[in-house]
Write an enzyme that holds these catalytic residues in place. Sequence first.
Site, PDB file in Angstrom:
ATOM      1  CG  ASN A 127      -2.139  -0.667   0.953  1.00 37.42           C
ATOM      2  OD1 ASN A 127      -2.804  -0.595  -0.141  1.00 37.42           O
ATOM      3  ND2 ASN A 127      -2.472  -1.627   1.805  1.00 37.42           N
ATOM      4  CG  HIS A 182      -6.934  -0.872  -1.438  1.00 37.13           C
ATOM      5  ND1 HIS A 182      -8.044  -1.711  -1.279  1.00 37.13           N
ATOM      6  CD2 HIS A 182      -5.875  -1.175  -0.688  1.00 37.13           C
ATOM      7  CE1 HIS A 182      -7.719  -2.549   0.047  1.00 37.13           C
ATOM      8  NE2 HIS A 182      -6.325  -2.071   0.247  1.00 37.13           N
TER       9      HIS A 182
END
Length: 319
Positions: A127, A182
């Site tokens: 991420n 996301h």
Amino acid sequence: MINKIALIGGGNIGGVLAQEIVRRRLAREVAMVDVKEPELAKGKMLDISEGSPILHSDVVASGSRDYSVISGADMVINTAGVPRTRRADGSIPTREELLKTNLAITDAVSAGIKQYCANAIILSIANPLDAIVYRLNMNLQPPRERLMGMAGVLDSARYRYFVAQEAGVSVDSVAAMVLGGHGDSMVPVRSACRIAGMPVEKFVAPEKLENIEERTRKAGGEVVKLLGVGSAFVSPAWCALEMAEAIIFDQKKILPTSVLLQGEYGVRGLFVGVPAVLGANGVEKVLEIDLTDSEQAAFMKSVTSVQGTSEEVLALLNK
Ligand code: APR
């Protein structure tokens, strides 16, 4: 079965990936690289190898701090990065706050892939997801079918689980797609959520669905808060393996995948979660599904947020 899977990053997610690859015999060899001292990757893979007789598995598992261990891999699964962790004051960093640190790590990851397995299919989990895949693409410029991000499968699994609980049915009977970036702007596509082929609204009231969709958007943070240290790691690993298996076994599964859009959905040059057919060649087809007007608006809002993160990636490059 393929010949070799490389795991970059051998932390929480990498550890589950390695165990599952050995257990499911997905490749003849699984190699893990992690820079953590003294020899995290070597230690984890030795632990797994020593247990392999119990699983009747002859998958060769090796680990190292040196990237040469991933040499010749057919597939790379990237988890190298710093996960979201609760700060001392109880607040949680956003995925974007991780950006700077994880971009530097991604540059090291790219160099390793370039040197040792430049033709591998790359599945990235680290991420902020869409930005990291964007940076990998900038660095490596692979054909678009060979680079993708895992996020939508996890976000959709969370949505499916919450819906199944509310409806009192098996998770297996719930199909769902969460698209877009996301982050908090992700789009649980209610019109594509079906229970045994029937619209989800037949089973769950609209206000309950709204709560479920909100919980889905925040589901990563919910786990981070509960764990205290680190972020979700079992479900992300299983979800990445859902994608990896679709590729390894040429299943042509349709899965929400973060992929470089080339005009689909009116978007070009950004990695956004959309349904894609995954098979032996990687991303074999990007599908454009019909969205309701409000879903379309939410999707475009999410694209704008991914664009912002991608611009940050470019800006940080110039610093
Ligand atoms: N090369 C290889 N490995 C690296 C590098 C690098 N340059 N830099 C860091 N790592 C390793 C760390 O040493 C660590 O062991 O990446 C590993 C990451 O593992 P964890 O911290 O346990 O994180 P994990 O829970 O596995 O999540 C990894 O996936 O979901 C995302 O937000 C999450 O970005 C995070 C990533």
